[in-house]
Design a protein around this motif. Structure first.
Motif: not given
Length: 216
Positions: A122-130, A144-163
């Protein structure tokens, strides 16, 4: 940096900047994230992490290895090439396309070594996969670098929670998420192989808590 955002039917569409990170409306967040990721890369100089099409040659090979490992752990035996073909044919990877979904490939000294993706629920929630690191490249800081990059990409898109959801027997993956700041949360979805759920609040400060002090 080229124009970072355009309007598509009244909705913002984010594109990749030349550094491989998503460009977005929050320029300060992007700048902070890019600087910190670059410092982290200076600690693990052999790693590169970039957004890539889910069906590129390297991405497909990594997805096959991911499926072989998680399916083999579940079945308690090696899986066949035919089983891998069948598994990835219906895994929904074709949905991992920008702008609201992203797939990332990590390389160690130029060798494809890791992958991961996320989708915006949704507008503020992203889901990790694979999220996957090949066995021969584990213990080198790439996860850790991979997770940080994914979280950063999601944050820029508006995500405020990763599940995310995973299986109980995937202990190493669960330990990685916990070390990176994820906490167990109530189930947000149901389905086969979904046995435990994790979540993490994304803030500019929390995005990089999992990195060593030397990278800050």
């Amino acid at each position: 940096m080229a124009d970072a955002k355009r309007s598509d039917g009244g909705r913002s569409v984010h594109r990749l900047g030349p550094d491989g990170l998503l460009a977005g409306a929050d320029h300060n967040c992007l700048q902070i994230g890019s600087e910190r990721l670059n410092r982290w890369r200076s600690v693990v100089t052999s790693w590169s992490v970039v957004a890539e099409a889910f069906d590129s040659t390297d991405a497909c090979a990594l997805r096959r290895d991911y499926y072989a490992e998680v399916a083999g752990r579940y079945l308690r035996r090696p899986v066949t090439a035919e089983e891998i073909d069948h598994g990835i044919a219906g895994d929904g990877a074709e949905l991992l396309t920008p702008p609201t979904v992203q797939f990332i490939v990590g390389r160690y000294a130029g060798e494809p070594a890791a992958c991961g993706g996320f989708s915006m629920l949704d507008d503020e929630r992203a889901e990790l996969t694979r999220v996957y690191v090949r066995p021969g490249f584990r213990g080198r800081g790439g996860a850790r670098l991979l997770l940080t990059a994914l979280e950063h990409h999601a944050y820029v898109l508006g995500a405020r929670e990763m599940v995310l959801n995973t299986r109980l027997d995937l202990i190493e993956a669960r330990s990685l998420y916990i070390r990176h700041g994820y906490l167990e949360i109530p189930a947000y979805c149901t389905g086969p192989y979904m046995e435990i759920w994790y979540g993490k609040r994304l803030t500019q400060s929390a995005l990089f808590e999992g990195l060593p002090a030397a990278s800050r």
